[in-house]
Design an enzyme around this catalytic site. Sequence first.
Site, PDB file in Angstrom:
ATOM      1  N   GLY A  29       0.803  -1.220   0.000  1.00 57.79           N
ATOM      2  CA  GLY A  29       0.000   0.000   0.000  1.00 57.79           C
ATOM      3  C   GLY A  29       0.839   1.274   0.000  1.00 57.79           C
ATOM      4  N   ALA A  79      -5.703  -2.154   4.461  1.00 55.61           N
ATOM      5  CA  ALA A  79      -7.141  -1.870   4.436  1.00 55.61           C
ATOM      6  C   ALA A  79      -7.726  -2.290   3.102  1.00 55.61           C
ATOM      7  CB  ALA A  79      -7.388  -0.371   4.643  1.00 55.61           C
ATOM      8  N   TYR A  80      -9.042  -2.471   3.096  1.00 52.10           N
ATOM      9  CA  TYR A  80      -9.790  -2.627   1.843  1.00 52.10           C
ATOM     10  C   TYR A  80     -10.164  -1.209   1.453  1.00 52.10           C
ATOM     11  CZ  TYR A  80     -13.350  -4.110  -1.465  1.00 52.10           C
ATOM     12  OH  TYR A  80     -14.077  -4.300  -2.610  1.00 52.10           O
ATOM     13  N   THR A  81      -9.534  -0.660   0.397  1.00 54.12           N
ATOM     14  CA  THR A  81      -9.696   0.770   0.096  1.00 54.12           C
ATOM     15  C   THR A  81     -10.483   1.054  -1.191  1.00 54.12           C
ATOM     16  OG1 THR A  81      -7.530   0.771  -0.960  1.00 54.12           O
ATOM     17  CG2 THR A  81      -7.600   1.497   1.327  1.00 54.12           C
ATOM     18  N   THR A 120     -10.389   7.028   8.158  1.00 57.91           N
ATOM     19  CA  THR A 120     -10.720   7.874   7.010  1.00 57.91           C
ATOM     20  C   THR A 120     -11.712   8.992   7.320  1.00 57.91           C
ATOM     21  OG1 THR A 120     -11.762   7.800   4.818  1.00 57.91           O
ATOM     22  CG2 THR A 120     -12.507   6.183   6.406  1.00 57.91           C
ATOM     23  N   ASP A 121     -11.658  10.040   6.501  1.00 58.48           N
ATOM     24  CA  ASP A 121     -12.647  11.127   6.554  1.00 58.48           C
ATOM     25  C   ASP A 121     -14.034  10.639   6.120  1.00 58.48           C
ATOM     26  OD1 ASP A 121     -11.550  10.696   3.994  1.00 58.48           O
ATOM     27  OD2 ASP A 121     -12.060  12.713   3.307  1.00 58.48           O
ATOM     28  N   TYR A 144     -17.608   1.321   2.515  1.00 54.03           N
ATOM     29  CA  TYR A 144     -16.205   1.543   2.895  1.00 54.03           C
ATOM     30  C   TYR A 144     -16.141   2.361   4.189  1.00 54.03           C
ATOM     31  CZ  TYR A 144     -11.606   3.793   2.960  1.00 54.03           C
ATOM     32  OH  TYR A 144     -10.385   4.290   3.361  1.00 54.03           O
ATOM     33  N   LYS A 148     -14.824   1.126   7.875  1.00 54.33           N
ATOM     34  CA  LYS A 148     -13.698   1.785   8.554  1.00 54.33           C
ATOM     35  C   LYS A 148     -14.147   2.298   9.926  1.00 54.33           C
ATOM     36  CE  LYS A 148     -10.054   2.611   7.154  1.00 54.33           C
ATOM     37  NZ  LYS A 148      -8.785   1.845   7.274  1.00 54.33           N
ATOM     38  N   TRP A 169      -7.930  11.640   1.284  1.00 53.55           N
ATOM     39  CA  TRP A 169      -7.476  11.893  -0.092  1.00 53.55           C
ATOM     40  C   TRP A 169      -5.975  11.619  -0.243  1.00 53.55           C
ATOM     41  CZ3 TRP A 169     -10.182  16.799  -2.545  1.00 53.55           C
ATOM     42  CH2 TRP A 169     -11.533  16.776  -2.257  1.00 53.55           C
TER      43      TRP A 169
HETATM   44  N1  LIG Z   1      -6.163   6.091  -0.145  1.00 52.81           N
HETATM   45  C1  LIG Z   1      -6.886   7.072   0.375  1.00 52.81           C
HETATM   46  O1  LIG Z   1      -7.287   8.016  -0.311  1.00 52.81           O
HETATM   47  C2  LIG Z   1      -7.250   7.056   1.838  1.00 52.81           C
HETATM   48  C3  LIG Z   1      -8.045   8.097   2.365  1.00 52.81           C
HETATM   49  C4  LIG Z   1      -8.352   8.081   3.725  1.00 52.81           C
HETATM   50  C5  LIG Z   1      -7.890   7.055   4.529  1.00 52.81           C
HETATM   51  N2  LIG Z   1      -7.139   6.067   3.989  1.00 52.81           N
HETATM   52  C6  LIG Z   1      -6.675   4.984   4.870  1.00 52.81           C
HETATM   53  O2  LIG Z   1      -5.262   5.064   4.933  1.00 52.81           O
HETATM   54  C7  LIG Z   1      -4.722   3.748   5.116  1.00 52.81           C
HETATM   55  C8  LIG Z   1      -3.634   3.507   4.093  1.00 52.81           C
HETATM   56  O3  LIG Z   1      -4.213   3.663   2.810  1.00 52.81           O
HETATM   57  P1  LIG Z   1      -3.397   3.403   1.466  1.00 52.81           P
HETATM   58  O4  LIG Z   1      -3.848   4.414   0.470  1.00 52.81           O
HETATM   59  O5  LIG Z   1      -1.963   3.240   1.778  1.00 52.81           O
HETATM   60  O6  LIG Z   1      -4.024   1.999   1.047  1.00 52.81           O
HETATM   61  P2  LIG Z   1      -3.688   1.094  -0.211  1.00 52.81           P
HETATM   62  O7  LIG Z   1      -2.632   1.736  -1.034  1.00 52.81           O
HETATM   63  O8  LIG Z   1      -4.976   0.711  -0.838  1.00 52.81           O
HETATM   64  O9  LIG Z   1      -3.038  -0.183   0.473  1.00 52.81           O
HETATM   65  C9  LIG Z   1      -3.743  -1.028   1.307  1.00 52.81           C
HETATM   66  C10 LIG Z   1      -2.926  -2.286   1.431  1.00 52.81           C
HETATM   67  O10 LIG Z   1      -3.598  -3.143   2.351  1.00 52.81           O
HETATM   68  C11 LIG Z   1      -3.392  -4.440   1.903  1.00 52.81           C
HETATM   69  N3  LIG Z   1      -4.389  -5.358   2.416  1.00 52.81           N
HETATM   70  C12 LIG Z   1      -5.682  -5.432   2.070  1.00 52.81           C
HETATM   71  N4  LIG Z   1      -6.269  -6.427   2.739  1.00 52.81           N
HETATM   72  C13 LIG Z   1      -5.320  -7.008   3.495  1.00 52.81           C
HETATM   73  C14 LIG Z   1      -5.318  -8.097   4.384  1.00 52.81           C
HETATM   74  N5  LIG Z   1      -6.430  -8.815   4.635  1.00 52.81           N
HETATM   75  N6  LIG Z   1      -4.165  -8.421   5.016  1.00 52.81           N
HETATM   76  C15 LIG Z   1      -3.035  -7.727   4.762  1.00 52.81           C
HETATM   77  N7  LIG Z   1      -2.973  -6.694   3.920  1.00 52.81           N
HETATM   78  C16 LIG Z   1      -4.112  -6.336   3.292  1.00 52.81           C
HETATM   79  C17 LIG Z   1      -3.480  -4.359   0.407  1.00 52.81           C
HETATM   80  O11 LIG Z   1      -2.824  -5.494  -0.090  1.00 52.81           O
HETATM   81  P3  LIG Z   1      -3.006  -6.069  -1.557  1.00 52.81           P
HETATM   82  O12 LIG Z   1      -1.921  -5.378  -2.320  1.00 52.81           O
HETATM   83  O13 LIG Z   1      -2.782  -7.535  -1.354  1.00 52.81           O
HETATM   84  O14 LIG Z   1      -4.391  -5.732  -2.006  1.00 52.81           O
HETATM   85  C18 LIG Z   1      -2.779  -3.059   0.119  1.00 52.81           C
HETATM   86  O15 LIG Z   1      -1.422  -3.277  -0.154  1.00 52.81           O
HETATM   87  C19 LIG Z   1      -5.906   2.790   5.029  1.00 52.81           C
HETATM   88  O16 LIG Z   1      -6.337   2.490   6.323  1.00 52.81           O
HETATM   89  C20 LIG Z   1      -6.977   3.593   4.339  1.00 52.81           C
HETATM   90  O17 LIG Z   1      -8.279   3.177   4.694  1.00 52.81           O
HETATM   91  C21 LIG Z   1      -6.790   6.041   2.673  1.00 52.81           C
END
Ligand SMILES: NC(=O)c1ccc[n+]([C@@H]2O[C@H](COP(=O)([O-])OP(=O)(O)OC[C@H]3O[C@@H](n4cnc5c(N)ncnc54)[C@H](OP(=O)(O)O)[C@@H]3O)[C@@H](O)[C@H]2O)c1
Length: 318
Positions: A29, A79-81, A120-121, A144, A148, A169
């Site tokens: 991620g 996370a499942y994003t 998340t927001d 989602y 969360k 974001w």
């Molecule tokens: N992206 C955004 O805009 C955003 C906004 C607000 C909050 N957040 C929060 O910020 C955090 C980091 O986000 P990010 O953007 O870095 O997320 P990301 O790039 O989507 O990465 C999430 C990672 O979690 C892994 N994952 C999913 N299910 C899993 C499981 N069961 N066991 C182990 N690993 C698993 C995924 O692995 P795979 O590669 O195998 O799928 C992926 O590598 C998350 O909690 C997200 O909810 C993100």
Amino acid sequence: MPASASGSLQRVEVVMRDSGTILVAGRAGQLARCLFQLAARIDVPLVTVGRPELDIGDQASVERMMRKVNPAVVVNAAAYTAVEKAQTEREDAYRINAEGAGLLAKAARQRSLPFVHVSTDYVFDGRKSEPYVESDVTSPLGVYGQSKLDGETAVAAAHADAVILRTSWVYSAFGANFMKTMIRLAESHPTVRVVDDQRGTPTSAHDLALAVLKIIDQLTHPRVQQAGGIYHLTATGETTWHGFAAAIFEGLRARDQRIPKLEPIGTADYPTPAKRPAYSVLNCTKLERTFGVRLPPWRRSLDACLDQLVVQKEALTC
Ligand SMILES: NC(=O)c1ccc[n+]([C@@H]2O[C@H](COP(=O)([O-])OP(=O)(O)OC[C@H]3O[C@@H](n4cnc5c(N)ncnc54)[C@H](OP(=O)(O)O)[C@@H]3O)[C@@H](O)[C@H]2O)c1
């Protein structure tokens, strides 16, 4: 996976005292990769793990990984994003974002380890018109956001001292995100239409990673007492998705890249399966008061990330 200092142009401005090995769930991620990159550069022992070695939704897998790594601190960046797909893949979203987060928090608690979780927001419905504080009523608009929010509840129940960071974001040179989508569209489309009636704050995963390390430093060298709870952590400032796209295109033009025509549209013109909050700006003063951490203005961080992507084009293929 051992840490290796791969190239980044972004500045590292965190100094950490020895806190022992940090275990980060979610290896591929955005946040996990930025944490890995930073830790390697400042020589902090940090291990990122993800599927198939670690499935946070599987208790046996979590226990196995805790025994193997024997960490001093645990960070949940997994996370499942997929916001849209979550509407039809509810079970996966809840298993990972709610149950998985709780399992990891419980495993950390049983070993008396500091635990940092990211949320998340999208736990808010966007009806406010001024920045949300941590105590504001939550009311997610989609699966989602609800999964969360359930994750926050599960983490807090399992580990009273857990630090839960709500961000928004998120973009980076890694993985899929809005910034990279805009860069791709700029190369292939003469006109790009982006919604201009959802306000929030673009946040660099690199900045988030720096903040997480600073927070861990304080959790493991107890300057901060009873820090458990929810905190808002985003860049400073706010914009719309259209404003974010405009800044990305300005940044590309300044770096001699081709840019498309950008047109504002309304949410109603771009229907999606998941509803998103019209306003999700977060007030981050609680985090600053508690940990002394404040993220830079979003445009400044965007510039640093564009440098990384445009000047080092190979990063796009990471
Ligand atoms: N992206 C955004 O805009 C955003 C906004 C607000 C909050 N957040 C929060 O910020 C955090 C980091 O986000 P990010 O953007 O870095 O997320 P990301 O790039 O989507 O990465 C999430 C990672 O979690 C892994 N994952 C999913 N299910 C899993 C499981 N069961 N066991 C182990 N690993 C698993 C995924 O692995 P795979 O590669 O195998 O799928 C992926 O590598 C998350 O909690 C997200 O909810 C993100």
